[in-house]
Every structure is written in structure tokens, then in C-alpha cells.
Design an enzyme around this catalytic site. Structure first.
Site, PDB file in Angstrom:
ATOM      1  N   LYS A  73       0.851  -1.188   0.000  1.00  0.00           N
ATOM      2  CA  LYS A  73       0.000   0.000   0.000  1.00  0.00           C
ATOM      3  C   LYS A  73       0.886   1.238   0.000  1.00  0.00           C
ATOM      4  O   LYS A  73       1.944   1.247   0.650  1.00  0.00           O
ATOM      5  CB  LYS A  73      -0.893  -0.041   1.246  1.00  0.00           C
ATOM      6  CG  LYS A  73      -1.982   1.021   1.332  1.00  0.00           C
ATOM      7  CD  LYS A  73      -2.839   0.753   2.576  1.00  0.00           C
ATOM      8  CE  LYS A  73      -3.939   1.787   2.760  1.00  0.00           C
ATOM      9  NZ  LYS A  73      -4.777   1.485   3.945  1.00  0.00           N
ATOM     10  N   SER A 150      -9.737   1.410   3.220  1.00  0.00           N
ATOM     11  CA  SER A 150      -8.888   2.257   2.400  1.00  0.00           C
ATOM     12  C   SER A 150      -7.849   1.481   1.585  1.00  0.00           C
ATOM     13  O   SER A 150      -7.227   2.039   0.670  1.00  0.00           O
ATOM     14  CB  SER A 150      -8.141   3.267   3.296  1.00  0.00           C
ATOM     15  OG  SER A 150      -7.277   2.605   4.208  1.00  0.00           O
ATOM     16  N   SER A 174     -10.048  -1.297   7.363  1.00  0.00           N
ATOM     17  CA  SER A 174      -9.563  -0.960   6.034  1.00  0.00           C
ATOM     18  C   SER A 174      -8.910  -2.093   5.252  1.00  0.00           C
ATOM     19  O   SER A 174      -8.665  -1.963   4.058  1.00  0.00           O
ATOM     20  CB  SER A 174      -8.556   0.201   6.114  1.00  0.00           C
ATOM     21  OG  SER A 174      -9.179   1.346   6.629  1.00  0.00           O
TER      22      SER A 174
END
Length: 489
Positions: A73, A150, A174
């Protein structure tokens, strides 16, 4: 089927047998990443990945991550590689150091092939607020369904079989919520089990390093590599790291599993609840005791408000350095305030600005008692109740989300009765800092949905054993979009 479509252990066995090389895996993963149509990547690290993979010649038999491609990420610091957290305010920012998890994976000789998209600064849960736009669910080629956030890009890359695992961060759900929407295993260990050094902070009291895999065993293998004390992170735990995949098939005989009544009652999707109830019956046959418990409707209804106040307040403080001087684009101005206003106005999306307004308002001296301190006190009640349940029970088991992946065009009101509990309950694991894992439960109209298990602090090994039991019941191991395309689902 490509070697890239296998589990980590199967891929490792192929590498050790020299049926495939790390360089070949990296090249194919990069080709798949370049062909991605779901907006899953901030950047593909082709040059760095191929150069590193080319140095991996002689397999390391005892290192299960040797030569395995992965994705991080884009809120993990990567030395010499742009890291933006999907925010315009960090465009062009190149860190001078690696996050501890990145360094550990380098030591294990895993090969990072890309940085993935996310909701801006990891705030939000839809995968729609990053500066590159919406990240879509690869299970839906029409791009009408989201994958959630996210950690949207990391989820999409594993679901599309680009890599077998990907790093994410989990502050409220997330990783675990997108895992449910993508048919993946999403693991969030105990707070402090994995170092957060080099993870861009959102709300440190809630932030966890987490990750996606396509099987429970793979999840245990990844935690073996990432867990442990780090001198760079004072909040990381010095508790001994177990070999998490050992005894993973031990089952749940004699275990006590709690079902929170208010959560299951809040979920109205009959397909999801039907699949969930089937696993309960199967777990009983495996020797587990199923116990329904009450958490308190009012306390569960307060989760979202409590989360928003605490996380926004912490984010406001953590991101104060994104001011156009210390970090972010510099615009001319006569005063510091002028420079900061211009940088933040042009650098942040509306969602980030709203979160900062909420956080700043909550931290104002005249508001702290009624907002921030009240939220902290309510958090303490939530944690006490969660731990109270886990004193008598080994696990808490619930559906991970109330529906399959939502439509990109849909507007979900998280404060409505339909979603207030059903869509926010995974934050229990963040408030209490407990290990929590999402596993695939089934498919509805071709889209996956999942269930979630939560255990006691630092009892990840036992949690993996329970998750493996559910995986054996459902048979949904190594689930990916390619299974669907090849007619295996």
C-alpha cells in the site's frame, strides 16, 4: 494455471524445485499489473523489482517468501521510491528510508512489484477518494461495484492474482472489509505485533499493519515474517513470535465461539446469513460450542461516532506537518498561514478537509469534554465489553459486512439503522487492539462475501486455527477472479 496463481507455499515449492524463477514470477506479475483495469496502482516498480529478482538465483528452502512477488500500500515508506498515500499534497515525495515491514520483506527476499492505491491518507472506506480516482472490484468487470477501502488497491491486486499477498493498513476495517468484498483473507494482528515504523500515521491508537492473502495458511506465513519487536517503534511488542502456521489444522474442538446477537440481527441479507448459519452448524459438528451473547445495542450504535471523533482528532494532529513547508507543495505567501492555506486547499480532497475540521473542533478546549474525552470514555466501555466476552469465549465470530460489494453509484448512510451496526462493527478490533481476520464465506450473484473472527490479544496462532477450520468448511481456499473466469466457481 500460472505459478503466480498458486498459494505462497505452492509457489515456494515450485521455486525450490526450480520449475520457475523469481525473475519469471516478477516479470509475469508486472505484466499483469500493467494490464490492470481496476486502478489498483500508484506506480509499478518494474526496474527495482526486476533488478532485485535477477539477484535471486539459489532457492532458500526454509524461507517461504524467497522470490515471492508482493505489493505494498502506498502509505508505507519505501526508500528511493515515490510514496504519496494517494494524496496530491505528497506528489513527488521520495522517502529516505524503508518502513520496517518493507525492510523485513527485503530480508526475506520477497520482491515488491508495485505500490497500490488507497483512500487519500488512508482515510475513508470506499476506495474512491485517492487522487487517481475510484479503485474497482476485479470481481465485476463492468466497474459498477467498489472493492472498499482504504486498502483498495492491495485488495484488488491479490483478488486479481497479480500477487499472492499485499500489505495494507487497518484503522477501522480498512483491510478486513475489502477482504470480504474481494473473497480474500484479511488479517489484522494485535496492536503492537507488527512494527508501524514507516507507516504514514492516520490514528496511531487505532492503526495496525495488516495484509491480504488468498488462504489462511498464507496469512500465517506472512505474519511469521512481519511480527516482532522493532527498536524504531516503541509501541511494538517484545512478546515472543510464534510459528503461526504450525498446527494450523488443529481445529476448534472444545473451543467456545461467541456470536454477538445485535450484529447478526442487524444483517438482513438472507444469502449471507444462510451461509453464516451453515458454518455455525459445521463448527458445532467439529466440536465447538456456539454461544450467543449480548453486547448492548446502544454501545454498538456508538461505534461509528466514537471512531470518527477519535480518528479525526488523531489525524488532525498527525498530519499537521503537511503544511507546504515541512511536507507538501510550496506556494508563495507572505505568512506561514498563507502558505499552509494554499497547500492544504489545493493538496487535500474534501473528505480530508472534513475530517480535519471534525478533529480540530473536537480538540478545541471548550469542546474536549463533550467530544474528545467523551469519545475516549466510550471507547473504554467498548473495550471492556469486548474483553469481557473474550474472557469466557475463545473467539467472536460474525459476518464481516452486511452486503456484498456496494455499487459505485450507491450512497451509503452509515448512520442509518440499516448500516449503523452492521457496517461498522469491525472497528471493535481496532478499539481493543485485538487480532481479527476476515475469511471468505460465499458468493452472491458472483460477488464474494465474508465472515470475521476476533480473538484475544497476541493469540494469533489460535485465531489462524479457527479461521482454517472455517476455510475447510467453506472450501474457499485460494479464491480469485481467475477461478471465476475458468469456471471453477
Amino acid at each position: 494455471m500460472s505459478y503466480l496463481d498458486l498459494t505462497i507455499r505452492e509457489m515456494h515449492e515450485a521455486l525450490v524445485a526450480k520449475k520457475v524463477t523469481p525473475l519469471e514470477l516478477a516479470k509475469e506479475a508486472i505484466e499483469r499489473a500493467k494490464a490492470d483495469k481496476n486502478n489498483a496502482f500508484e506506480l509499478i516498480t518494474e526496474k527495482e523489482a526486476l533488478e532485485f529478482a535477477a539477484t535471486l538465483v539459489e532457492p532458500e528452502k526454509d524461507n517461504l517468501l524467497w522470490g515471492i512477488p508482493y505489493i505494498a500500500k502506498d502509505n508505507f515508506s519505501t526508500k528511493g521510491i515515490e510514496t504519496t498515500a494517494s494524496s496530491n499534497i505528497l506528489n513527488g515525495y521520495v522517502p529516505l528510508y524503508d518502513a520496517t515491514v518493507i525492510a523485513k520483506l527485503k530480508e526475506k527476499k520477497a520482491v515488491m512489484i508495485a505500490k497500490s492505491t488507497l483512500d487519500e491518507l488512508a482515510m475513508g472506506g470506499t476506495g474512491t477518494t485517492g487522487h487517481k480516482g475510484v479503485t474497482y472490484n476485479p470481481w465485476d468487470e463492468t466497474h459498477t461495484h467498489l472493492i472498499g477501502g482504504s486498502s483498495c488497491g492491495s485488495a484488488a491486486s491479490v483478488a486479481a492474482s497479480i500477487v499472492p499477498f499485499a500489505l495494507g493498513s487497518d484503522t477501522g476495517d480498512s483491510v478486513r472489509k475489502p477482504a470480504a468484498f474481494a473473497g480474500l483473507v484479511g488479517m489484522k494482528p494485535t496492536w503492537g505485533r507488527i512494527s508501524r515504523y514507516g507507516l504514514f500515521p492516520f490514528a496511531p491508537s487505532l492503526d495496525h499493519v495488516a495484509y491480504f492473502t488468498r488462504s489462511v495458511e498464507d496469512g500465517a506465513i506472512v505474519l511469521d515474517a512481519l511480527a516482532g519487536r522493532d527498536i524504531h517503534d516503541s509501541t511494538s511488542s517484545s512478546k515472543p513470535v510464534e510459528v503461526y502456521e504450525e498446527g494450523i489444522a488443529s481445529g476448534v474442538k472444545g473451543k467456545k465461539i461467541a456470536i454477538i446477537r445485535e450484529i447478526v440481527d442487524s444483517i438482513t441479507d438472507h444469502v449471507i446469513m444462510g451461509a453464516f448459519d451453515k458454518t455455525l452448524e459445521a463448527l458445532k459438528k467439529e466440536g465447538a460450542e456456539i454461544v450467543y451473547v449480548d453486547f448492548g445495542h446502544d454501545l454498538l450504535s456508538s461505534l461509528y461516532a466514537t471512531y470518527i471523533v477519535i480518528s479525526s482528532a488523531e489525524a488532525t494532529s498527525n498530519d499537521a506537518n503537511l503544511d507546504g513547508i515541512k511536507f507538501g507543495p510550496y506556494f508563495s505567501g507572505k505568512t506561514y498561514q498563507d502558505v499552509m492555506i494554499q497547500a492544504r486547499t489545493k493538496g487535500f480532497s474534501e473528505l480530508i478537509k472534513r475530517r480535519f475540521v471534525i478533529g480540530s473542533f473536537s480538540l478545541m478546549r471548550e469542546n474536549q469534554d463533550v467530544l474528545f474525552r467523551r469519545a475516549q470514555k466510550n471507547r473504554a466501555k467498548i473495550v471492556m465489553k469486548t474483553n469481557e466476552i473474550l474472557k469466557d469465549c475463545d473467539y467472536i465470530y460474525v459476518p464481516a459486512a452486511p452486503t456484498v460489494a456496494p455499487l459505485a453509484s450507491a450512497s451509503t448512510d452509515k448512520l442509518s439503522d440499516e448500516y449503523l451496526i452492521a457496517d461498522n462493527h469491525l472497528s471493535l478490533g481496532n478499539f481493543a487492539g485485538l487480532p481479527s481476520i476476515t475469511i471468505p464465506l460465499g458468493l452472491e450473484n458472483g460477488l464474494p462475501f465474508g465472515a470475521n473472527l476476533m480473538g484475544r490479544a497476541f493469540e494469533e496462532k489460535a485465531l489462524f486455527q479457527a479461521a482454517e477450520a472455517v476455510e475447510q468448511i467453506t472450501g474457499l481456499n485460494n479464491l480469485s477472479v481467475l477461478n471465476k473466469k475458468e469456471g471453477n466457481l
